[in-house]
Design a protein around this motif. Structure first.
Motif, PDB file in Angstrom:
ATOM      1  N   UNK A  32     -13.891   1.311  -1.488  1.00  0.00           N
ATOM      2  CA  UNK A  32     -15.320   1.401  -1.813  1.00  0.00           C
ATOM      3  C   UNK A  32     -16.083   1.441  -0.492  1.00  0.00           C
ATOM      4  N   UNK A  33     -16.353   2.637  -0.004  1.00  0.00           N
ATOM      5  CA  UNK A  33     -17.018   2.786   1.283  1.00  0.00           C
ATOM      6  C   UNK A  33     -16.100   2.324   2.400  1.00  0.00           C
ATOM      7  N   UNK A  34     -16.557   1.312   3.151  1.00  0.00           N
ATOM      8  CA  UNK A  34     -15.775   0.787   4.273  1.00  0.00           C
ATOM      9  C   UNK A  34     -15.040  -0.485   3.887  1.00  0.00           C
ATOM     10  N   UNK A  35     -14.773  -0.661   2.591  1.00  0.00           N
ATOM     11  CA  UNK A  35     -14.081  -1.865   2.125  1.00  0.00           C
ATOM     12  C   UNK A  35     -13.005  -1.498   1.114  1.00  0.00           C
ATOM     13  N   UNK A  56      -9.534   4.588   4.705  1.00  0.00           N
ATOM     14  CA  UNK A  56      -8.108   4.631   4.390  1.00  0.00           C
ATOM     15  C   UNK A  56      -7.945   5.199   2.988  1.00  0.00           C
ATOM     16  N   UNK A  57      -6.885   5.920   2.789  1.00  0.00           N
ATOM     17  CA  UNK A  57      -6.530   6.407   1.451  1.00  0.00           C
ATOM     18  C   UNK A  57      -5.442   5.491   0.924  1.00  0.00           C
ATOM     19  N   UNK A  58      -5.593   5.030  -0.282  1.00  0.00           N
ATOM     20  CA  UNK A  58      -4.578   4.169  -0.893  1.00  0.00           C
ATOM     21  C   UNK A  58      -3.541   5.043  -1.573  1.00  0.00           C
ATOM     22  N   UNK A  59      -2.692   5.646  -0.766  1.00  0.00           N
ATOM     23  CA  UNK A  59      -1.648   6.509  -1.312  1.00  0.00           C
ATOM     24  C   UNK A  59      -0.288   5.851  -1.107  1.00  0.00           C
ATOM     25  N   UNK A  60       0.757   6.596  -1.317  1.00  0.00           N
ATOM     26  CA  UNK A  60       2.109   6.049  -1.257  1.00  0.00           C
ATOM     27  C   UNK A  60       2.542   5.618   0.147  1.00  0.00           C
ATOM     28  N   UNK A  61       1.784   5.998   1.171  1.00  0.00           N
ATOM     29  CA  UNK A  61       2.130   5.548   2.527  1.00  0.00           C
ATOM     30  C   UNK A  61       1.796   4.064   2.723  1.00  0.00           C
ATOM     31  N   UNK A  62       0.900   3.520   1.908  1.00  0.00           N
ATOM     32  CA  UNK A  62       0.555   2.097   1.960  1.00  0.00           C
ATOM     33  C   UNK A  62       1.462   1.391   0.954  1.00  0.00           C
ATOM     34  N   UNK A  63       2.362   0.549   1.449  1.00  0.00           N
ATOM     35  CA  UNK A  63       3.299  -0.113   0.541  1.00  0.00           C
ATOM     36  C   UNK A  63       2.700  -1.393  -0.052  1.00  0.00           C
ATOM     37  N   UNK A  64       3.361  -1.907  -1.077  1.00  0.00           N
ATOM     38  CA  UNK A  64       2.864  -3.097  -1.775  1.00  0.00           C
ATOM     39  C   UNK A  64       2.812  -4.320  -0.868  1.00  0.00           C
ATOM     40  N   UNK A  65       3.733  -4.427   0.083  1.00  0.00           N
ATOM     41  CA  UNK A  65       3.716  -5.561   1.013  1.00  0.00           C
ATOM     42  C   UNK A  65       2.431  -5.546   1.846  1.00  0.00           C
TER      43      UNK A  65
END
Length: 81
Positions: A32-35, A56-65
Motif C-alpha cells: 500500500x504505497x510505501x508500506x 516492492x512487488x510481493x511475488x514469488x521471489x519474496x519467500x514466506x520466511x
C-alpha cells in the motif's frame, strides 16, 4: 468468507500474498504505497500491522520466511493515545 469448523477466514484481496506465521495463523500481505500492510485472515482479533518498504512487488521471489520476518518487525496499527 470461508468457514472451517469454528473458524471464519476472510478472503485475501487480489494481489495479496498469504502466508502462515510461526504459530500457524494465516496473514495477508499487501503493498500500500510505501508500506506493506499485514492483516490476519484467520483471527480477526489480531491487529493489522504495517512496515515501511521500498517499492516492492510481493511475488514469488519474496519467500514466506521473509514475510514472517517483516511481520515480526511490523508494529500494530491502532489509535494513538
Amino acid at each position: 468468507m470461508t468457514r472451517f469448523a469454528n473458524t471464519t477466514i476472510r478472503q485475501a484481496s487480489e494481489g495479496a500474498r498469504v502466508f502462515a506465521d510461526d504459530s500457524g495463523k494465516l496473514w495477508s500481505a499487501v503493498v500500500d504505497g510505501a508500506a506493506i500492510v499485514f492483516s490476519c485472515i484467520s483471527d480477526a482479533r489480531q491487529s493489522e500491522r504495517a512496515i515501511s518498504a521500498d517499492p516492492v512487488m510481493l511475488d514469488d521471489r519474496i519467500d514466506d520466511a521473509t514475510l514472517r520476518a517483516w511481520l515480526a518487525q511490523a508494529p500494530r496499527i491502532g489509535m494513538l493515545p
